[in-house]
Design a protein around this motif. Structure first.
Motif, PDB file in Angstrom:
ATOM      1  N   ASN A 104     -45.282 -59.189  35.419  1.00 53.48           N
ATOM      2  CA  ASN A 104     -45.024 -60.952  35.585  1.00 53.48           C
ATOM      3  C   ASN A 104     -45.195 -60.597  37.518  1.00 53.48           C
ATOM      4  O   ASN A 104     -45.582 -59.360  37.982  1.00 53.48           O
ATOM      5  CB  ASN A 104     -43.829 -61.348  36.184  1.00 53.48           C
ATOM      6  N   ALA A 105     -45.671 -61.493  38.344  1.00 59.09           N
ATOM      7  CA  ALA A 105     -46.070 -61.143  39.658  1.00 59.09           C
ATOM      8  C   ALA A 105     -44.882 -60.380  40.113  1.00 59.09           C
ATOM      9  O   ALA A 105     -45.354 -59.412  41.209  1.00 59.09           O
ATOM     10  CB  ALA A 105     -45.805 -62.535  40.274  1.00 59.09           C
ATOM     11  N   THR A 106     -43.754 -59.808  40.191  1.00 61.11           N
ATOM     12  CA  THR A 106     -42.483 -59.308  41.025  1.00 61.11           C
ATOM     13  C   THR A 106     -42.992 -57.616  40.220  1.00 61.11           C
ATOM     14  O   THR A 106     -43.171 -57.096  41.189  1.00 61.11           O
ATOM     15  CB  THR A 106     -41.775 -58.967  41.124  1.00 61.11           C
ATOM     16  N   SER A 107     -43.346 -57.524  38.756  1.00 63.75           N
ATOM     17  CA  SER A 107     -43.669 -56.700  38.801  1.00 63.75           C
ATOM     18  C   SER A 107     -44.931 -55.690  38.567  1.00 63.75           C
ATOM     19  O   SER A 107     -45.040 -54.754  39.557  1.00 63.75           O
ATOM     20  CB  SER A 107     -43.572 -56.227  36.698  1.00 63.75           C
ATOM     21  N   VAL A 108     -45.730 -56.562  39.275  1.00 62.11           N
ATOM     22  CA  VAL A 108     -47.350 -56.538  39.781  1.00 62.11           C
ATOM     23  C   VAL A 108     -47.181 -56.044  40.820  1.00 62.11           C
ATOM     24  O   VAL A 108     -47.483 -54.945  41.051  1.00 62.11           O
ATOM     25  CB  VAL A 108     -48.143 -57.394  39.217  1.00 62.11           C
ATOM     26  N   LYS A 109     -46.333 -56.648  42.073  1.00 65.35           N
ATOM     27  CA  LYS A 109     -46.664 -56.525  43.275  1.00 65.35           C
ATOM     28  C   LYS A 109     -45.550 -55.131  43.838  1.00 65.35           C
ATOM     29  O   LYS A 109     -46.058 -54.770  44.435  1.00 65.35           O
ATOM     30  CB  LYS A 109     -45.652 -57.564  43.887  1.00 65.35           C
ATOM     31  N   GLU A 110     -44.442 -55.457  43.005  1.00 70.81           N
ATOM     32  CA  GLU A 110     -43.731 -53.709  43.402  1.00 70.81           C
ATOM     33  C   GLU A 110     -44.820 -52.206  42.496  1.00 70.81           C
ATOM     34  O   GLU A 110     -44.059 -51.422  42.665  1.00 70.81           O
ATOM     35  CB  GLU A 110     -42.702 -53.575  42.246  1.00 70.81           C
ATOM     36  N   SER A 111     -45.683 -52.874  41.551  1.00 67.48           N
ATOM     37  CA  SER A 111     -46.449 -51.440  40.863  1.00 67.48           C
ATOM     38  C   SER A 111     -47.443 -50.230  41.539  1.00 67.48           C
ATOM     39  O   SER A 111     -47.116 -50.568  43.276  1.00 67.48           O
ATOM     40  CB  SER A 111     -47.650 -51.661  40.021  1.00 67.48           C
ATOM     41  N   LYS A 112     -47.099 -49.528  41.756  1.00 63.34           N
ATOM     42  CA  LYS A 112     -47.464 -48.435  42.828  1.00 63.34           C
ATOM     43  C   LYS A 112     -49.564 -49.223  43.161  1.00 63.34           C
ATOM     44  O   LYS A 112     -49.677 -48.391  43.899  1.00 63.34           O
ATOM     45  CB  LYS A 112     -47.805 -46.506  42.398  1.00 63.34           C
ATOM     46  N   ILE A 113     -49.933 -49.184  41.907  1.00 68.49           N
ATOM     47  CA  ILE A 113     -51.587 -48.992  41.876  1.00 68.49           C
ATOM     48  C   ILE A 113     -51.504 -50.894  43.291  1.00 68.49           C
ATOM     49  O   ILE A 113     -52.498 -50.838  43.722  1.00 68.49           O
ATOM     50  CB  ILE A 113     -52.060 -49.564  40.730  1.00 68.49           C
ATOM     51  N   PHE A 114     -50.872 -51.479  43.210  1.00 73.64           N
ATOM     52  CA  PHE A 114     -51.109 -53.064  43.692  1.00 73.64           C
ATOM     53  C   PHE A 114     -50.949 -52.402  44.932  1.00 73.64           C
ATOM     54  O   PHE A 114     -51.516 -52.963  45.900  1.00 73.64           O
ATOM     55  CB  PHE A 114     -49.574 -54.125  43.012  1.00 73.64           C
ATOM     56  N   GLN A 115     -49.514 -51.558  45.703  1.00 71.17           N
ATOM     57  CA  GLN A 115     -49.196 -50.856  46.768  1.00 71.17           C
ATOM     58  C   GLN A 115     -50.561 -49.773  47.293  1.00 71.17           C
ATOM     59  O   GLN A 115     -51.245 -50.642  48.664  1.00 71.17           O
ATOM     60  CB  GLN A 115     -47.814 -50.513  47.146  1.00 71.17           C
ATOM     61  N   SER A 116     -51.073 -49.515  46.565  1.00 68.67           N
ATOM     62  CA  SER A 116     -52.261 -48.584  47.279  1.00 68.67           C
ATOM     63  C   SER A 116     -53.709 -49.385  47.036  1.00 68.67           C
ATOM     64  O   SER A 116     -54.409 -49.139  47.987  1.00 68.67           O
ATOM     65  CB  SER A 116     -52.594 -47.682  45.943  1.00 68.67           C
ATOM     66  N   VAL A 117     -54.045 -50.375  46.622  1.00 64.86           N
ATOM     67  CA  VAL A 117     -54.745 -51.684  46.502  1.00 64.86           C
ATOM     68  C   VAL A 117     -54.940 -52.167  47.649  1.00 64.86           C
ATOM     69  O   VAL A 117     -55.774 -52.249  48.814  1.00 64.86           O
ATOM     70  CB  VAL A 117     -55.730 -51.934  45.262  1.00 64.86           C
ATOM     71  N   SER A 118     -53.694 -52.743  47.693  1.00 64.42           N
ATOM     72  CA  SER A 118     -53.174 -53.956  49.492  1.00 64.42           C
ATOM     73  C   SER A 118     -53.530 -52.702  50.741  1.00 64.42           C
ATOM     74  O   SER A 118     -53.823 -53.521  51.411  1.00 64.42           O
ATOM     75  CB  SER A 118     -52.527 -53.751  48.542  1.00 64.42           C
ATOM     76  N   GLU A 119     -53.666 -51.359  50.535  1.00 57.86           N
ATOM     77  CA  GLU A 119     -53.575 -50.543  51.618  1.00 57.86           C
ATOM     78  C   GLU A 119     -55.058 -50.167  51.820  1.00 57.86           C
ATOM     79  O   GLU A 119     -55.738 -49.885  52.956  1.00 57.86           O
ATOM     80  CB  GLU A 119     -52.944 -49.614  51.581  1.00 57.86           C
ATOM     81  N   THR A 120     -56.131 -50.426  50.772  1.00 58.65           N
ATOM     82  CA  THR A 120     -57.443 -49.678  51.210  1.00 58.65           C
ATOM     83  C   THR A 120     -58.276 -50.579  50.800  1.00 58.65           C
ATOM     84  O   THR A 120     -59.139 -50.412  51.290  1.00 58.65           O
ATOM     85  CB  THR A 120     -57.150 -48.524  49.656  1.00 58.65           C
TER      86      THR A 120
END
Length: 522
Positions: free
Chosen positions: A406-422
């Motif tokens: 779901n949107a929450t689990s995706v947002k909290e994933s490490k790959i989401f956080q990594s891609v959002s920064e790069t």
């Protein structure tokens, strides 16, 4: 570039250096007030590129270009359809020093262009027209540009005409022709086309749809009417309805192995593009070398005219992939591809292997545009794919789909956080329905977004606009263009009322409604 940034750049850079500017390119011209940027005084301007300009401003812009003594290159792309293209071409052909011109102003060129007056010729030597031109009007267009050396056009035949009445207008200087056609009735039409207009061609790129393939007719036309031809680059789409027509096609393919073709080093290949019950489309194209910028990896392969072997396609910058089977069967490499389109025949399982297969076919680091038409690709898998393409600038998705997450689990994933920064995504287009939750997720994932295009229901529009325009939203700092797809008059009415009531800030501007798309500039 936003309007405020452009106005500052115009004031601080363009205006003080008016007499030093030789090249000027403006993307999304429709966002700016045409009165702010004057062109008539840029006397040293040599190259002008205007993208996404509204049709109603074209006449004014072209009038300003007439007195420029150094303007030799002009590229114009309209954001809406141009219903009076012939009058625009008339203005362009009167520009006194133009050598190169590329015009994209809608699908079809309708209207009447009067014959060229004596000694009122255009100096254009390289002309690209994206709109389809009527066969019956071709000679009038050519009469304006007798100095052409390179021409790229598409021919259409809405209105019937008698091929024997096709007038002569020999283009003595034209050596390179890129021609796209729909179906044609007889090879006599092609014969007349080359004999009457283009007998001195050295390079021919031609794409057309054929009901039948006739190698002998092509050999005759080339031998009699194209004696100087060095490069014969073809892309033929042939529709076959039954086994008899398929057998006839195979026979014609055998004729393409004759000494006439081999002595000229012209080789061909064909693939099965689409199969509908007993009917099928086959694509015949030139190889050795492949010269086109687009390459489609098809679902299935027919017997090759040349043996299937590992090939490097250096000319290709756009790769279209039909299915996972097509991708798995591909043994070729595309070193210069910067754009990929994934068609809607991938399964959810196969989507997991896309990055691995991509690595085998091209360097993902240089990918700038990705178009995902596959409806089974989940949002999480899309993020994983983005992690392999760090320099991607434009992303188009068919939908935002959640499988086991779901949107929450995706947002909290490490790959989401990594891609959002790069990631470097500047343009995101989504054809699926987006709610406020999804929009919040998107701007969090793409913090450098400049253009967001989505479809949303009318009931969600106000809260989405409020979120995007919030001063507390740091992730939309770079956003300057918002597009609503599949919009109707209800959306138009709501946007107008919001602007009049000043619920949308003064820095927002409603542009237009066309192609069922609304644009809002920040």
């Amino acid at each position: 570039m936003s309007r405020s940034a452009f106005n500052q750049y115009n004031r601080d850079i363009i205006i003080p250096n008016t007499y030093r500017i030789e090249t000027l390119r403006i993307e999304n011209y429709f966002m700016f007030d045409y009165r702010v940027l004057a062109l008539f005084n840029k006397r040293f301007l040599r190259t002008l590129i205007l993208e996404n300009i509204e049709e109603k401003y074209l006449k004014n812009v072209l009038d300003q270009l007439t007195p420029l003594p150094n303007l030799s290159s002009l590229s114009i792309a309209t954001v809406d359809k141009c219903p009076h293209q012939t009058s625009i071409y008339g203005q362009i052909f009167r520009l006194p020093f133009l050598k190169y011109c590329k015009i994209s102003a809608g699908d079809r060129c309708d209207g009447y262009l009067p014959p060229c007056a004596m000694n009122n010729y255009s100096p254009i030597e390289h002309l690209i027209i994206d709109s389809r031109i009527q066969w019956s009007c071709l000679h009038i267009f050519l009469s304006y540009v007798p100095h052409l050396r390179r021409l790229q056009i598409s021919l259409d035949r809405i209105h019937p005409f008698r091929v024997e009445n096709l007038p002569y207008y020999t283009m003595n200087n034209l050596l390179h022709l890129s021609l796209e056609m729909g179906s044609f009735e007889t090879y006599m039409e092609l014969q007349k086309l080359f004999k009457n207009y283009f007998p001195f061609l050295e390079v021919l790129h031609i794409s057309l749809t054929e009901q039948t393939l006739n190698a002998n007719e092509w050999e005759r036309i080339i031998s009699l009417y194209l004696p100087n031809l060095r490069i014969f680059d073809v892309l033929f789409k042939v529709f076959l309805r039954d086994d008899r027509e398929k057998a006839a096609f195979d026979k014609q393919v055998d004729l393409l192995r004759s000494s006439f073709w081999i002595n000229r080093q012209w080789f061909f290949d064909y693939n099965l593009s689409e199969k509908l019950r007993n009917n099928e489309y086959r694509i015949l194209y030139s190889t050795n070398p492949y010269r086109r910028r687009d390459y489609e990896i098809f679902n299935g392969l027919s017997d090759m005219i040349l043996p299937n072997e590992y090939t490097i396609f250096k000319s290709v910058d756009h790769l279209l992939i039909k299915s996972e089977m097509a991708m798995e069967n591909c043994d070729n490499y595309f070193p210069n591809v910067n754009k990929i389109t994934i068609e809607d025949e991938f399964s959810a399982t196969s989507c997991q292997t896309i990055p691995i297969s991509f690595r085998r076919m091209l360097p993902l680091e240089q990918l700038q545009t990705l178009i995902i038409k596959c409806r089974d690709l989940s949002f999480f898998k899309m993020i994983e794919l983005l992690s392999y393409a760090p320099n991607l600038r434009t992303l188009t998705s068919q939908s935002i789909l959640f499988h086991n997450e779901n949107a929450t689990s995706v947002k909290e994933s490490k790959i989401f956080q990594s891609v959002s920064e790069t990631n470097c995504i500047r343009n995101f287009i989504c054809h699926g329905k987006c709610t406020l939750d999804i929009v919040e997720l998107l701007v969090m994932l793409f913090p450098h977004l400049q253009h967001l295009a989505i479809y949303t229901e009318l009931k969600d529009l106000e809260v989405i606009l409020e979120f995007l325009l919030s001063k507390d939203n740091g992730n939309t700092f770079d956003l300057f263009l918002f597009s609503l797809m599949y919009a109707d008059e209800r959306y138009l009415h709501l946007m107008n009322s919001q602007i009049k009531l000043k619920f949308l800030p003064y820095r927002c501007k409603f542009i237009n409604l066309f192609r069922r798309e609304l644009f809002l500039c920040f």
